[in-house]
Design an enzyme around this catalytic site. Structure first.
Site, PDB file in Angstrom:
ATOM      1  CB  SER A 119      -0.874   0.030   1.256  1.00 21.99           C
ATOM      2  OG  SER A 119      -1.644  -1.129   1.347  1.00 21.99           O
ATOM      3  CG  HIS A 140      -2.055  -0.594  -4.218  1.00 22.96           C
ATOM      4  ND1 HIS A 140      -2.301   0.721  -3.895  1.00 22.96           N
ATOM      5  CD2 HIS A 140      -2.480  -1.323  -3.156  1.00 22.96           C
ATOM      6  CE1 HIS A 140      -2.850   0.779  -2.693  1.00 22.96           C
ATOM      7  NE2 HIS A 140      -2.972  -0.450  -2.232  1.00 22.96           N
ATOM      8  CD  GLU A 152      -2.105   3.881  -6.399  1.00 25.86           C
ATOM      9  OE1 GLU A 152      -2.114   3.193  -5.356  1.00 25.86           O
ATOM     10  OE2 GLU A 152      -2.131   5.125  -6.380  1.00 25.86           O
ATOM     11  CG  ASN A 190      -3.271   3.682   0.822  1.00 22.43           C
ATOM     12  OD1 ASN A 190      -4.373   3.730   1.354  1.00 22.43           O
ATOM     13  ND2 ASN A 190      -2.802   2.584   0.270  1.00 22.43           N
TER      14      ASN A 190
END
Ligand SMILES: NC(=O)c1ccc[n+]([C@@H]2O[C@H](COP(=O)([O-])OP(=O)(O)OC[C@H]3O[C@@H](n4cnc5c(N)ncnc54)[C@H](O)[C@@H]3O)[C@@H](O)[C@H]2O)c1
Length: 294
Positions: A119, A140, A152, A190
């Site tokens: 992450s 991701h 991602e 994130n």
């Protein structure tokens, strides 16, 4: 190169979802974890999810059986030797990731691509623990993997365009929408999501409002499908804390300091859905959890 042999390392919340979708795509999947018990739980979770899809008539019973049969569950890392691409989804701890990548680098053929589902941890730094930095990339997936479209894709400093092309094609074949971003702490997802969750925990800690009220405001006022505290439970409060630590350290700005209440929950084992209790208590009715008082 078109990937047909996939490895998944770590079969927790994310790994089992990745293995499931890969199985549904018809890939030959080897899923590895450190304990049989974790593998059994992953298999059970996949069976349950596929069963739910059959019930909703999204897939046929034969499709579900076929998808599950595509996945070999094992604690034996040797089973990863012939993999063309491996998605690592182990615990979000830099040391564990680095050791896993060093091991996968030793084990697999020179052409294999090593992708991380991290992450926040730097893909460039992960790649530095291998001798094939050009074949290391971030892949991701979002939680829950079978439902969420986005992957991602993160370019490390040395990631090659060829590696990116293979991963882009694979993600699309798995029914996902890949978006390419650069390697900075938290990437895009994130960097933006986690400070919002952390701020919601601060609001709770400071008594601005309770759990249900904070989530209610964000759901009804901002059209979020799920409030930030419920989302923190889904992600895992430990994962949220780990991500905030990386943002704080990597960007060096106090605005990313993890909320003390988040630390307290993690220290107490209130990890969210996976332990049955977090900001909500899921033990009586997991679908309608009770907001906790803090
Ligand atoms: N939870 C989320 O919402 C979410 C979303 C996107 C990405 N991620 C990322 O995905 C990764 C996995 O997160 P998770 O939520 O699935 O964690 P998790 O704790 O649910 O699962 C991690 C799994 O890795 C296994 N593991 C640990 N060390 C291992 C090793 N050396 N070899 C093989 N298996 C090992 C553990 O036994 C466990 O089953 C993390 O990098 C996390 O940041 C999580």
């Amino acid at each position: 190169m078109t990937i047909t042999k996939l490895g998944v390392v770590g079969t927790g919340t994310m790994g089992n979802g990745i293995a499931q979708v890969a199985g549904q795509t018809g890939l030959d999947v080897v899923a590895v974890d450190i304990e049989q018990e974790f593998l059994a739980r992953a298999k059970e979770m996949i069976e349950k999810n596929l069963g739910r899809m059959v019930k909703k008539e999204k897939i046929g019973e034969a499709d579900a059986e076929k998808a599950l049969a595509q996945i070999t569950f094992t604690t034996d890392y040797d089973a990863l030797r012939d993999r063309e691409l491996i998605v690592e989804a182990v615990t979000e701890k830099p040391r564990i990731k680095f050791d896993t990548f060093a091991k996968l680098d030793e084990l697999t053929g020179a052409e294999a691509i090593l992708a991380s589902n991290t992450s926040t941890i730097s893909i460039t730094e992960i790649a530095a623990h291998t001798k094939r930095a050009d074949k290391v990339i971030g892949m991701h997936f979002m939680n829950p993997v079978p439902m969420m479209k986005l992957v991602e894709v993160i370019h490390g400093l040395a990631t090659s365009e060829d590696t990116h092309k293979v991963v882009d094609e694979l993600a699309k074949r798995m029914g996902k929408a890949p978006i390419l971003v650069n390697d900075y702490p938290g990437f895009v997802s994130n960097r933006i999501l986690m400070p919002m969750i952390n701020e919601a925990v601060y609001a709770l800690m400071e008594g601005v409002a309770g759990v249900a009220e904070i989530d209610g405001v964000m759901k009804l006022g901002m059209a979020h499908p799920m409030g930030p505290l419920r989302l923190a439970d889904l992600i895992g409060t430990d994962v949220c804390l780990a991500i905030m630590e990386v943002l704080h350290e990597g960007l060096g700005d106090s605005k990313y300091r993890p909320c003390p209440l988040l630390r307290k929950l993690v220290a107490g084992g209130y990890l969210g859905n996976k332990t049955g209790v977090g900001f909500y208590d899921y033990r009586v009715d997991p679908k309608n959890p009770t907001p906790q008082e803090f």
